[in-house]
Design a protein around this motif. Structure first.
Motif, PDB file in Angstrom:
ATOM      1  N   SER A  12     -64.169 -16.754  10.516  1.00  0.00           N
ATOM      2  CA  SER A  12     -64.388 -17.146   9.115  1.00  0.00           C
ATOM      3  C   SER A  12     -63.074 -17.435   8.388  1.00  0.00           C
ATOM      4  O   SER A  12     -63.077 -17.765   7.217  1.00  0.00           O
ATOM      5  N   ILE A  15     -58.188 -21.007  10.080  1.00  0.00           N
ATOM      6  CA  ILE A  15     -58.233 -21.795  11.326  1.00  0.00           C
ATOM      7  C   ILE A  15     -59.618 -21.694  11.968  1.00  0.00           C
ATOM      8  O   ILE A  15     -60.143 -22.668  12.514  1.00  0.00           O
ATOM      9  N   VAL A  34     -66.667 -11.011  12.688  1.00  0.00           N
ATOM     10  CA  VAL A  34     -65.745 -10.668  11.596  1.00  0.00           C
ATOM     11  C   VAL A  34     -66.186  -9.327  11.003  1.00  0.00           C
ATOM     12  O   VAL A  34     -67.277  -8.848  11.292  1.00  0.00           O
ATOM     13  N   ASN A  58     -65.090  -5.171  14.390  1.00  0.00           N
ATOM     14  CA  ASN A  58     -63.750  -4.838  13.920  1.00  0.00           C
ATOM     15  C   ASN A  58     -62.864  -4.648  15.141  1.00  0.00           C
ATOM     16  O   ASN A  58     -63.251  -3.961  16.087  1.00  0.00           O
ATOM     17  N   LEU A  78     -58.672 -14.757  16.881  1.00  0.00           N
ATOM     18  CA  LEU A  78     -57.849 -15.351  15.820  1.00  0.00           C
ATOM     19  C   LEU A  78     -57.309 -14.316  14.840  1.00  0.00           C
ATOM     20  O   LEU A  78     -56.663 -14.685  13.863  1.00  0.00           O
ATOM     21  N   GLY A  80     -55.249 -11.904  12.739  1.00  0.00           N
ATOM     22  CA  GLY A  80     -53.840 -11.618  12.487  1.00  0.00           C
ATOM     23  C   GLY A  80     -53.688 -11.245  11.026  1.00  0.00           C
ATOM     24  O   GLY A  80     -54.588 -11.518  10.215  1.00  0.00           O
ATOM     25  N   LEU A  93     -53.794  -4.487  14.823  1.00  0.00           N
ATOM     26  CA  LEU A  93     -54.548  -5.728  15.036  1.00  0.00           C
ATOM     27  C   LEU A  93     -53.830  -6.679  15.993  1.00  0.00           C
ATOM     28  O   LEU A  93     -54.415  -7.147  16.967  1.00  0.00           O
ATOM     29  N   GLN A  94     -52.574  -6.986  15.698  1.00  0.00           N
ATOM     30  CA  GLN A  94     -51.906  -8.044  16.474  1.00  0.00           C
ATOM     31  C   GLN A  94     -51.461  -7.560  17.847  1.00  0.00           C
ATOM     32  O   GLN A  94     -51.347  -8.368  18.768  1.00  0.00           O
TER      33      GLN A  94
END
Ligand SMILES: NC(=O)c1ccc[n+]([C@@H]2O[C@H](COP(=O)([O-])OP(=O)(O)OC[C@H]3O[C@@H](n4cnc5c(N)ncnc54)[C@H](OP(=O)(O)O)[C@@H]3O)[C@@H](O)[C@H]2O)c1
Length: 313
Positions: A12, A15, A34, A58, A78, A80, A93-94
């Motif tokens: 969502s 990108i 998401v 999540n 995706l 980030g 997260l990353q």
């Protein structure tokens, strides 16, 4: 390719919506994962009835990720962040989250994985954003060695956080004080990045286990980019290059805000050019000729012109 199921984690976002649209147009079924599927409902009309499914997941919760990934032919990650905020951290997260997606995708026998990283991802960086992007790439390739890693430069398009933000600031203030005015960027059109992600999600020797750096056709300093933007919207402001020390001081204060306009980590990132490295492979392997800033910007800058569509240009 019709009839595949592709899970797009973070579908969502800026990108993600372009990737979802391209997948749907090519006949794939898309599962968008998401945290807040209710805020992703705008994606539904991009596909036929039932073609785009929204699920809650999540990156920090393996169970939710497994539900989102189970049965998928391909996974595109995706997620980030631009700054640490509560549990939404670079590290979680990353780095950790990216690895969790890859591990679960491998366990669920997903055939292809695409992971969105960023130019500048390196363990040697002083920026936590860049270091955790590098750690994420390593974790993804360790768990899913055939994954494709995409590293875009700054991404531009109708919903971008780059030109839109600077255009608003240009209209609000009599001058533009910015750090890193001479830092070079290679802006890339969001739909070109989306096309590359969709191609890579189909696998193949050219893409599996490979890392691509995605930049547009021009390398321009931040100052030059802002001048192009100001020409386009018809508002001229002097650009003042803020010295690094002062920028760090400003960022120290700004990052106390819940949604900081600038952080110390971002100032650190700005000290490095954000351009495709010498020898890196990119769009040519995908057969994509990336769009230029001057062809992309007028498609969405109308909202920032003084008289909108009636402004003389
Ligand atoms: N935009 C650029 O210029 C640029 C440049 C280089 C690299 N990249 C990379 O490209 C990727 C996509 O960027 P973007 O600009 O499209 O990002 P974005 O607009 O911020 O979108 C992020 C997406 O991730 C979801 N998300 C956030 N936290 C999550 C979590 N904990 N678990 C599951 N989903 C989560 C968001 O939805 P919810 O909030 O509903 O969860 C949203 O769908 C990022 O990895 C970014 O670092 C972007």
């Amino acid at each position: 390719m019709a009839g595949r199921l592709v899970t797009v984690i973070g579908g969502s976002g800026f990108i993600g919506r372009y990737i979802v649209e391209r997948l749907a147009r090519s006949g794939d079924h898309v599962r968008v994962a998401v945290r807040r599927p209710n805020e992703a409902l705008f994606l539904k009309p991009l596909g036929d009835l039932g073609q785009i499914q929204l699920v809650a997941a999540n990156l920090k919760n393996d169970q939710s990720l497994r539900r989102a990934i189970k049965g998928a032919d391909a996974v595109i990650n995706l997620v980030g962040v631009l700054f640490n905020s509560g549990g939404q951290t670079f590290q979680a997260l990353q780095a950790g989250g990216a690895g969790a997606v890859a591990r679960i995708a491998a366990e669920e026998n997903v055939r292809h994985m695409v992971h969105m990283s960023a130019i500048g991802a390196t363990h040697a960086s002083d920026s936590e954003y860049a270091r955790t992007k590098a750690a994420g790439e390593d974790a993804v390739l360790q768990a899913f060695p055939t994954a494709t890693i995409l590293r875009p430069s700054v991404v531009i398009g109708a919903e971008d956080g780059f030109f839109n933000r600077f255009a608003k600031l240009t209209k609000l203030f009599p001058l533009l004080p910015i750090p890193g005015a001479e830092t070079r960027f290679q802006p890339v059109f969001v739909d070109d990045v989306a096309e590359a992600a969709v191609i890579a999600s189909r696998g193949g020797d050219l893409f599996e286990g490979k890392t691509f750096e995605l930049g547009g056709p021009q390398v321009l300093s931040l100052r030059a980019l802002l001048e192009v933007m100001m020409d386009d919207i018809g508002v001229r402001r002097p650009i003042i290059n803020v010295p690094w020390g002062i920028a760090m001081l400003q960022a120290t204060l700004m990052q106390l805000l819940p949604t900081p306009p600038l952080t110390r980590d971002q100032v650190t990132l700005l000290r490095q050019d954000n351009i495709v490295a010498d020898g890196a492979v990119g769009f040519d392997v995908f057969g994509i000729s990336p769009a230029s800033v001057k062809s992309v910007l007028p498609r969405y800058s109308v909202q920032h012109r003084r008289k909108g569509q009636f402004s003389a240009r």
